[in-house]
Design an enzyme around this catalytic site. Sequence first.
Site, PDB file in Angstrom:
ATOM      1  N   LEU A   8       0.830  -1.217   0.000  1.00  0.00           N
ATOM      2  CA  LEU A   8       0.000   0.000   0.000  1.00  0.00           C
ATOM      3  C   LEU A   8       0.858   1.258   0.000  1.00  0.00           C
ATOM      4  O   LEU A   8       0.334   2.368  -0.161  1.00  0.00           O
ATOM      5  CB  LEU A   8      -0.892   0.013   1.246  1.00  0.00           C
ATOM      6  CG  LEU A   8      -2.153  -0.832   1.216  1.00  0.00           C
ATOM      7  CD1 LEU A   8      -2.836  -0.783   2.573  1.00  0.00           C
ATOM      8  CD2 LEU A   8      -3.113  -0.360   0.122  1.00  0.00           C
ATOM      9  N   SER A   9       2.173   1.119   0.167  1.00  0.00           N
ATOM     10  CA  SER A   9       3.023   2.304   0.332  1.00  0.00           C
ATOM     11  C   SER A   9       2.949   3.291  -0.839  1.00  0.00           C
ATOM     12  O   SER A   9       2.835   4.503  -0.606  1.00  0.00           O
ATOM     13  CB  SER A   9       4.471   1.894   0.605  1.00  0.00           C
ATOM     14  OG  SER A   9       4.536   1.294   1.870  1.00  0.00           O
ATOM     15  N   LYS A  56      15.253  -3.747   7.651  1.00  0.00           N
ATOM     16  CA  LYS A  56      15.216  -2.630   8.602  1.00  0.00           C
ATOM     17  C   LYS A  56      16.497  -2.523   9.445  1.00  0.00           C
ATOM     18  O   LYS A  56      16.855  -1.440   9.892  1.00  0.00           O
ATOM     19  CB  LYS A  56      13.994  -2.739   9.511  1.00  0.00           C
ATOM     20  CG  LYS A  56      12.688  -2.419   8.789  1.00  0.00           C
ATOM     21  CD  LYS A  56      11.503  -2.443   9.734  1.00  0.00           C
ATOM     22  CE  LYS A  56      10.228  -2.053   9.004  1.00  0.00           C
ATOM     23  NZ  LYS A  56       9.085  -1.905   9.898  1.00  0.00           N
ATOM     24  N   GLY A  81       4.017 -11.957  20.212  1.00  0.00           N
ATOM     25  CA  GLY A  81       5.090 -11.821  19.221  1.00  0.00           C
ATOM     26  C   GLY A  81       6.339 -11.224  19.858  1.00  0.00           C
ATOM     27  O   GLY A  81       6.271 -10.584  20.920  1.00  0.00           O
ATOM     28  N   ALA A  82       7.481 -11.469  19.203  1.00  0.00           N
ATOM     29  CA  ALA A  82       8.757 -10.957  19.740  1.00  0.00           C
ATOM     30  C   ALA A  82       9.677 -10.550  18.592  1.00  0.00           C
ATOM     31  O   ALA A  82      10.896 -10.598  18.726  1.00  0.00           O
ATOM     32  CB  ALA A  82       9.417 -12.029  20.613  1.00  0.00           C
ATOM     33  N   GLY A  95      10.057  -7.688  14.952  1.00  0.00           N
ATOM     34  CA  GLY A  95      10.305  -6.268  14.718  1.00  0.00           C
ATOM     35  C   GLY A  95       9.237  -5.354  15.307  1.00  0.00           C
ATOM     36  O   GLY A  95       9.559  -4.413  16.049  1.00  0.00           O
ATOM     37  N   LEU A 123      11.184 -18.662  22.673  1.00  0.00           N
ATOM     38  CA  LEU A 123      11.540 -18.142  23.997  1.00  0.00           C
ATOM     39  C   LEU A 123      12.812 -17.304  23.954  1.00  0.00           C
ATOM     40  O   LEU A 123      12.917 -16.256  24.605  1.00  0.00           O
ATOM     41  CB  LEU A 123      11.705 -19.315  24.974  1.00  0.00           C
ATOM     42  CG  LEU A 123      11.875 -18.947  26.443  1.00  0.00           C
ATOM     43  CD1 LEU A 123      10.714 -18.112  26.955  1.00  0.00           C
ATOM     44  CD2 LEU A 123      12.037 -20.210  27.286  1.00  0.00           C
ATOM     45  N   GLY A 179      -4.560  -2.104  12.471  1.00  0.00           N
ATOM     46  CA  GLY A 179      -3.246  -1.579  12.131  1.00  0.00           C
ATOM     47  C   GLY A 179      -3.167  -0.518  11.035  1.00  0.00           C
ATOM     48  O   GLY A 179      -2.088   0.038  10.809  1.00  0.00           O
TER      49      GLY A 179
HETATM   50  P1  NAP Z   1       8.435 -10.400  12.467  1.00  0.00           P
HETATM   51  O1  NAP Z   1       9.608  -9.548  12.800  1.00  0.00           O
HETATM   52  O2  NAP Z   1       8.585 -11.527  11.526  1.00  0.00           O
HETATM   53  O3  NAP Z   1       7.845 -10.960  13.865  1.00  0.00           O
HETATM   54  C1  NAP Z   1       6.720 -11.806  13.898  1.00  0.00           C
HETATM   55  C2  NAP Z   1       6.578 -12.393  15.296  1.00  0.00           C
HETATM   56  O4  NAP Z   1       5.391 -13.183  15.313  1.00  0.00           O
HETATM   57  C3  NAP Z   1       7.737 -13.306  15.701  1.00  0.00           C
HETATM   58  O5  NAP Z   1       7.936 -13.208  17.085  1.00  0.00           O
HETATM   59  C4  NAP Z   1       7.181 -14.691  15.319  1.00  0.00           C
HETATM   60  O6  NAP Z   1       7.739 -15.737  16.086  1.00  0.00           O
HETATM   61  C5  NAP Z   1       5.727 -14.516  15.715  1.00  0.00           C
HETATM   62  N1  NAP Z   1       4.878 -15.472  15.013  1.00  0.00           N
HETATM   63  C6  NAP Z   1       4.848 -15.688  13.666  1.00  0.00           C
HETATM   64  N2  NAP Z   1       3.943 -16.638  13.390  1.00  0.00           N
HETATM   65  C7  NAP Z   1       3.420 -17.030  14.575  1.00  0.00           C
HETATM   66  C8  NAP Z   1       2.436 -17.996  14.937  1.00  0.00           C
HETATM   67  N3  NAP Z   1       1.831 -18.739  14.015  1.00  0.00           N
HETATM   68  N4  NAP Z   1       2.158 -18.130  16.249  1.00  0.00           N
HETATM   69  C9  NAP Z   1       2.782 -17.387  17.179  1.00  0.00           C
HETATM   70  N5  NAP Z   1       3.716 -16.468  16.894  1.00  0.00           N
HETATM   71  C10 NAP Z   1       4.019 -16.284  15.612  1.00  0.00           C
HETATM   72  O7  NAP Z   1       7.262  -9.502  11.861  1.00  0.00           O
HETATM   73  P2  NAP Z   1       6.878  -7.990  12.240  1.00  0.00           P
HETATM   74  O8  NAP Z   1       7.531  -7.054  11.310  1.00  0.00           O
HETATM   75  O9  NAP Z   1       7.080  -7.814  13.700  1.00  0.00           O
HETATM   76  O10 NAP Z   1       5.324  -7.975  11.860  1.00  0.00           O
HETATM   77  C11 NAP Z   1       4.379  -8.639  12.676  1.00  0.00           C
HETATM   78  C12 NAP Z   1       2.970  -8.257  12.209  1.00  0.00           C
HETATM   79  O11 NAP Z   1       2.781  -6.858  12.379  1.00  0.00           O
HETATM   80  C13 NAP Z   1       2.724  -8.539  10.709  1.00  0.00           C
HETATM   81  O12 NAP Z   1       1.400  -8.949  10.558  1.00  0.00           O
HETATM   82  C14 NAP Z   1       2.911  -7.168  10.065  1.00  0.00           C
HETATM   83  O13 NAP Z   1       2.150  -7.019   8.875  1.00  0.00           O
HETATM   84  C15 NAP Z   1       2.367  -6.260  11.165  1.00  0.00           C
HETATM   85  N6  NAP Z   1       2.944  -4.911  11.092  1.00  0.00           N
HETATM   86  C16 NAP Z   1       2.086  -3.880  10.898  1.00  0.00           C
HETATM   87  C17 NAP Z   1       2.576  -2.591  10.847  1.00  0.00           C
HETATM   88  C18 NAP Z   1       1.597  -1.452  10.647  1.00  0.00           C
HETATM   89  O14 NAP Z   1       2.029  -0.346  10.321  1.00  0.00           O
HETATM   90  N7  NAP Z   1       0.321  -1.669  10.871  1.00  0.00           N
HETATM   91  C19 NAP Z   1       3.942  -2.343  10.986  1.00  0.00           C
HETATM   92  C20 NAP Z   1       4.806  -3.439  11.194  1.00  0.00           C
HETATM   93  C21 NAP Z   1       4.287  -4.730  11.240  1.00  0.00           C
HETATM   94  P3  NAP Z   1       8.981 -16.612  15.527  1.00  0.00           P
HETATM   95  O15 NAP Z   1      10.207 -15.860  15.935  1.00  0.00           O
HETATM   96  O16 NAP Z   1       8.840 -17.909  16.209  1.00  0.00           O
HETATM   97  O17 NAP Z   1       8.809 -16.697  14.030  1.00  0.00           O
END
Ligand code: NAP
Length: 279
Positions: free
Chosen positions: A16-17, A65, A124-125, A127, A151, A238
């Site tokens: 969408l950017s 990032k 989640g843990a 970005g 963990l 979001g």
């Molecule tokens: P990321 O860095 O890949 O982190 C994802 C996290 O979710 C990790 O801790 C991952 O654990 C965990 N996870 C993934 N699948 C899982 C599952 N099935 N069950 C439990 N935990 C799970 O991604 P991110 O950048 O933080 O993004 C996370 C979400 O936020 C995405 O949906 C993204 O679209 C959204 N987001 C939205 C915005 C916005 O502006 N609205 C901005 C940034 C991100 P593992 O380490 O075990 O894989």
Amino acid sequence: MYASFCLLGHPLGHSLSPFLHRRLMALAAVDGDYTLQDIDPGVFSEDAVRLLKTVNGCNVTIPYKQAIVPLLDRLEGKAALYQTVNTVAVTADGTVGYNTDAEGFLQALRRADIPLQGRVRLLGAGGAATVFACEAALNGCEVTIHKPRNLRAAEVLCARVRDVAPHAVCRIATEDDDEAIDLLLNATPVGMHPHTEDCPADDRLLTRCAAVFDAIYNPRTTRLLERAAASGAKTAGGMAMLVCQAAAAQTLWHGVTFRADDIDTLIEDAYREMEVSFA
Ligand code: NAP
């Protein structure tokens, strides 16, 4: 003067950017364009350095990032604090990295009238979770990472939070508990299109939450938000974060600010655009 901006990431797919930034540039009367630059991880450093010589600025998304950091001349504000960059300004003094995700997150909560205070539960843990946890800790919240899948990543995140906010409480809950929660934050992709039936929290957790913020913006109402609202929680999705982080990037690039009602309109239009482009 014509200004050129882009998004660096991989894979970019439907983003969408360009839609958001072209609309924001029109609102700011900036003559320019915004394109997608999908860079293969094998050539990221060379291609990113080359691209930065041809644009006025860029945004950076997964998985670059952190990888962009050593390529820049300096970092400012939250980018320096988190060592994570989502916005780059190319200036006469060199390339400067910023992080507007934190600003987007805080503004999204403000717009939904959800206070960032008290006991915050994090799913989640990765970005987004890092930004959420650190911002919550900086606001004096007690942060709990809820039953992390990884963990070790949760332990690293807690250490990061304590670096950023040394007096903050950040802990990991590996089992269910009965604690009342002021704000639940979903920073996992669970429930995102096309897996819209999935939900990262059960009713036992949701019935204890006063408010729930889901970083996911596709779909607009995730299963998590639907169930949280049904149990009486205040909810927010979001898209406002996505739009507000883009607006904050435009402010850095052009020194412009946007009217709240223009941002409201853009959030609604972005949801519509998403429904069309992801249909
Ligand atoms: P990321 O860095 O890949 O982190 C994802 C996290 O979710 C990790 O801790 C991952 O654990 C965990 N996870 C993934 N699948 C899982 C599952 N099935 N069950 C439990 N935990 C799970 O991604 P991110 O950048 O933080 O993004 C996370 C979400 O936020 C995405 O949906 C993204 O679209 C959204 N987001 C939205 C915005 C916005 O502006 N609205 C901005 C940034 C991100 P593992 O380490 O075990 O894989």
